[in-house]
Design a protein around this motif. Structure first.
Motif, short mmCIF file in Angstrom:
data_model
loop_
_atom_site.label_atom_id
_atom_site.label_comp_id
_atom_site.label_asym_id
_atom_site.label_seq_id
_atom_site.Cartn_x
_atom_site.Cartn_y
_atom_site.Cartn_z
N TYR A 252 0.88 -1.18 0.00
CA TYR A 252 0.00 0.00 0.00
C TYR A 252 0.90 1.22 0.00
CZ TYR A 252 0.21 0.64 5.15
OH TYR A 252 0.60 0.85 6.45
N ASN A 253 0.68 2.00 -1.02
CA ASN A 253 1.57 3.13 -1.26
C ASN A 253 1.43 4.15 -0.12
OD1 ASN A 253 3.44 4.52 -2.97
ND2 ASN A 253 1.78 5.97 -3.44
N ASN A 254 2.58 4.59 0.37
CA ASN A 254 2.59 5.67 1.35
C ASN A 254 2.79 6.97 0.57
OD1 ASN A 254 2.93 7.36 3.52
ND2 ASN A 254 4.86 6.48 4.23
N PRO A 255 1.79 7.83 0.43
CA PRO A 255 0.61 8.00 1.26
C PRO A 255 -0.71 7.50 0.67
CG PRO A 255 0.88 9.97 -0.04
CD PRO A 255 1.96 9.00 -0.49
N SER A 256 -0.81 7.26 -0.63
CA SER A 256 -2.13 7.21 -1.27
C SER A 256 -2.81 5.84 -1.21
CB SER A 256 -2.02 7.70 -2.72
OG SER A 256 -0.87 7.17 -3.32
N GLY A 257 -2.13 4.83 -0.60
CA GLY A 257 -2.80 3.61 -0.19
C GLY A 257 -3.10 2.57 -1.26
N GLU A 258 -2.65 2.74 -2.53
CA GLU A 258 -3.03 1.75 -3.55
C GLU A 258 -2.27 0.44 -3.33
OE1 GLU A 258 -1.26 4.48 -4.48
OE2 GLU A 258 -2.70 5.87 -5.36
N VAL A 419 -6.25 18.74 16.21
CA VAL A 419 -5.87 17.50 15.50
C VAL A 419 -4.76 17.84 14.50
CG1 VAL A 419 -6.68 15.58 14.10
CG2 VAL A 419 -8.24 16.69 15.69
N THR A 420 -3.63 17.11 14.59
CA THR A 420 -2.51 17.37 13.69
C THR A 420 -2.48 16.35 12.56
OG1 THR A 420 -1.28 18.13 15.61
CG2 THR A 420 -0.01 17.76 13.62
N LEU A 421 -2.39 16.88 11.33
CA LEU A 421 -2.43 16.05 10.12
C LEU A 421 -1.38 16.52 9.13
CD1 LEU A 421 -6.13 16.34 8.99
CD2 LEU A 421 -5.07 14.29 9.88
N ILE A 422 -1.12 15.73 8.08
CA ILE A 422 -0.24 16.20 7.01
C ILE A 422 -1.04 16.27 5.71
CG2 ILE A 422 1.87 15.78 5.71
CD1 ILE A 422 3.06 14.37 7.85
N ALA A 423 -0.85 17.37 4.98
CA ALA A 423 -1.48 17.50 3.66
C ALA A 423 -0.62 16.79 2.62
CB ALA A 423 -1.65 18.98 3.33
N GLN A 436 -5.94 17.76 -3.43
CA GLN A 436 -6.59 18.25 -2.19
C GLN A 436 -6.91 17.02 -1.35
OE1 GLN A 436 -6.21 21.29 -1.85
NE2 GLN A 436 -5.79 21.76 -3.99
N ALA A 437 -5.89 16.55 -0.64
CA ALA A 437 -6.03 15.30 0.12
C ALA A 437 -5.13 15.37 1.36
CB ALA A 437 -5.63 14.12 -0.75
N VAL A 438 -5.45 14.54 2.36
CA VAL A 438 -4.63 14.50 3.58
C VAL A 438 -4.34 13.05 3.95
CG1 VAL A 438 -5.43 16.69 4.57
CG2 VAL A 438 -6.70 14.58 5.05
N ARG A 439 -3.21 12.86 4.65
CA ARG A 439 -2.90 11.52 5.18
C ARG A 439 -3.29 11.51 6.66
NH1 ARG A 439 3.08 8.95 5.93
NH2 ARG A 439 3.01 10.36 7.72
N ILE A 440 -4.08 10.47 7.02
CA ILE A 440 -4.53 10.36 8.42
C ILE A 440 -3.88 9.12 9.01
CG2 ILE A 440 -6.55 10.02 9.90
CD1 ILE A 440 -8.23 11.27 7.61
N CYS A 441 -2.94 9.30 9.93
CA CYS A 441 -2.27 8.15 10.55
C CYS A 441 -3.07 7.71 11.77
CB CYS A 441 -0.85 8.53 10.97
SG CYS A 441 0.19 8.80 9.53
#
Ligand code: PLP
Length: 473
Positions: A252-258, A419-423, A436-441
């Motif tokens: 699963y690709n970091n960040p986009s999950g495929e 809440v801290t996130l990364i764009a 226009q997306a964010v990674r949520i760990c």
């Protein structure tokens, strides 16, 4: 003469080049470096077309081409097909990403891909160190220099453990490293020369982007679909230019999950063989064996490297990992590691091997997988309506924001709610536009309750929509 005058009039960057020098191209690259340092050329400024500059300076086109290549190698500029060469926007020493949390103590951190907090680990570590301290042979090992490839007994143990967990390797194929990031750097430093090109998914792990920058490599984005890297896009890129290595995260690709299916992996192997590409598979985001596809090194052993690390299974501070590589590449990798640090320390390997043989690592990762899967279910509960992309055992989810959200506003407004996130920006290769997306760990919070609180805030934000300041008139 008229040609030179005309060219000079059209050239917006015209250094005072002293032509009585042996290596004119180096002098030209030095002028550019000085003008960037002095702020005369700014990030994003375009360099004059090569032919125009050659005419304006009265030098050969070859001199300018070599100077531009040298500037790119030094990391001063970036060349883009169709849009020329520009001064680089961000220098290698200004990281866009961080491996330490930047969340304040009172906020809920969903920004970092780290193991779920577990106090058990530090107790296990002290027990393990006490046991090791009573083993004279291990004590001697910790004091001695080790072979570049890593301690042979540790490689044997690691290879046996990996094989048992579906990653069949032999000890001879493994080289021990200080974690996954080191393996990534080592592979590219040893095998790719400055100025050569590597490729990856257009959205990729920022640590890889940093390595390519640091080493002065050209890093090119490849278009993706729901299965990751698209073979047609890769084929086209390889036809346009010489690519030396493809960096890839098929689980699963970091960040986009495929996640890449088997047919896609085989299609990529065919292209790699046709264009003589090395394949560098990053397996640091380690997933449950039953959910994994075939690693590339089993499909194309002659050209594939595989990065293994215990950072997501135990903790990142352990700094212990390995690089699987074909035998013909091992001498170059060993030489690079020797030049960097002689060898990795025996101590971390001793601790990890003790945990691997005692079954402690399995206990830790089984516990963590259960927890991660529960946490991913919470993501579906709170955000399912927005269709985040996630692996059921993955550390993060990728959320494409609904209109009219912009990722930077979402991250800013989430921060205001604690809440801290990364764009998406740090994950973009080159000038690939940031979606226009964010990674949520899901792993940094200590408890599911805390994760729930953070996710609930995000769900509220999405429902309410962006709060806009009054428009400027
Ligand atoms: C895809 C990927 N590769 C490599 C690394 C770095 O691994 P390590 O912490 O073992 O250096 C990370 C860390 O987050 C990662 O996500």
């Amino acid at each position: 003469m008229r040609i030179q005058e005309k060219a000079r009039a059209r050239c917006h960057w015209l250094p005072a080049l002293d032509k009585n020098q042996d290596t004119l191209y180096l002098a030209l690259a030095d002028h550019l470096a000085a003008d960037i340092a002095a702020g005369k050329m700014k990030p994003g400024d375009r360099l004059p077309p090569q032919r125009l500059l050659a005419d304006a300076l009265g030098v050969t086109l070859g001199t300018v081409t070599r100077a531009y290549r040298e500037a790119e190698r030094r990391g001063l500029t970036e060349a883009r097909v169709g849009s020329g060469t520009r001064v680089r926007g961000q220098q290698a020493d200004e990281p866009k990403f961080h491996h330490l949390s930047r969340a304040s103590a009172d906020s809920i951190d969903l920004s970092l891909s780290v193991p779920i907090p577990n106090p058990q680990r530090s107790l296990l570590l002290s027990e393990c160190l006490q046991q090791l301290s009573r083993q004279p042979q291990t004590m001697q090992l910790m004091l001695s220099y080790q072979p570049e490839q890593g301690n042979a007994a540790q490689r044997e143990l690691l290879a046996a453990w990996m094989t048992q967990h579906g990653l069949t390797v032999s000890a001879e194929e493994l080289l021990l490293t200080d974690g996954g990031q080191h393996a990534d750097y080592l592979a590219m430093q040893a095998l790719i020369r400055p100025g050569e090109a590597v490729a990856s998914a257009a959205l990729t792990y920022p640590g890889m982007i940093a390595v390519a920058r640091q080493l002065g490599l050209k890093h090119l984005p490849v278009a993706t679909d729901h299965q990751g890297i698209r073979p047609d896009a890769l084929e086209r890129l390889c036809q346009q230019q010489k690519i030396r290595l493809l960096y890839i995260m098929p689980e699963y690709n970091n960040p986009s999950g495929e996640h890449m299916c088997e047919a896609r992996r085989e299609a990529i192997v065919k292209i790699a063989r046709r264009h003589d590409l090395l394949l560098l598979e990053d397996g640091v985001q380690y997933v449950i064996p039953e959910q994994r596809g075939t690693p590339f090194y089993q499909l194309a052993p002659e050209r594939s490297l595989y990065i293994f690390s215990v950072s997501k299974m135990i903790e990142g501070g352990m700094r212990f990992g390995a690089l699987r590589a074909p035998g013909n590449l091992m001498p170059r990798l060993c030489a690079a590691l020797r030049a960097q640090c002689w060898s990795v320390p025996g101590l971390m390997g001793a601790v990890v091997c003790q945990w691997l043989t005692s079954g402690k690592v399995d206990e830790l990762i089984n516990w963590q997988w259960q927890q991660v899967s529960l946490r991913q279910q919470r993501v579906s509960h709170w955000l399912g309506a927005y269709e985040p992309v996630a692996h059921p055992y993955g550390f993060h989810a990728w959320l494409k924001l609904p209109e009219p959200w912009r990722a930077v506003d979402f991250v800013g407004q989430a921060a205001q709610r604690g809440v801290t996130l990364i764009a998406s920006d740090p994950f973009c290769v080159g000038s690939h536009p940031a979606p226009q997306a964010v990674r949520i760990c899901v792993t940094p919070p200590e408890s599911i309750e805390q994760l729930d609180k953070g996710l609930q805030q995000l769900a509220n934000l999405l429902e309410e929509g962006p709060s806009h300041a009054a428009p400027l008139v």
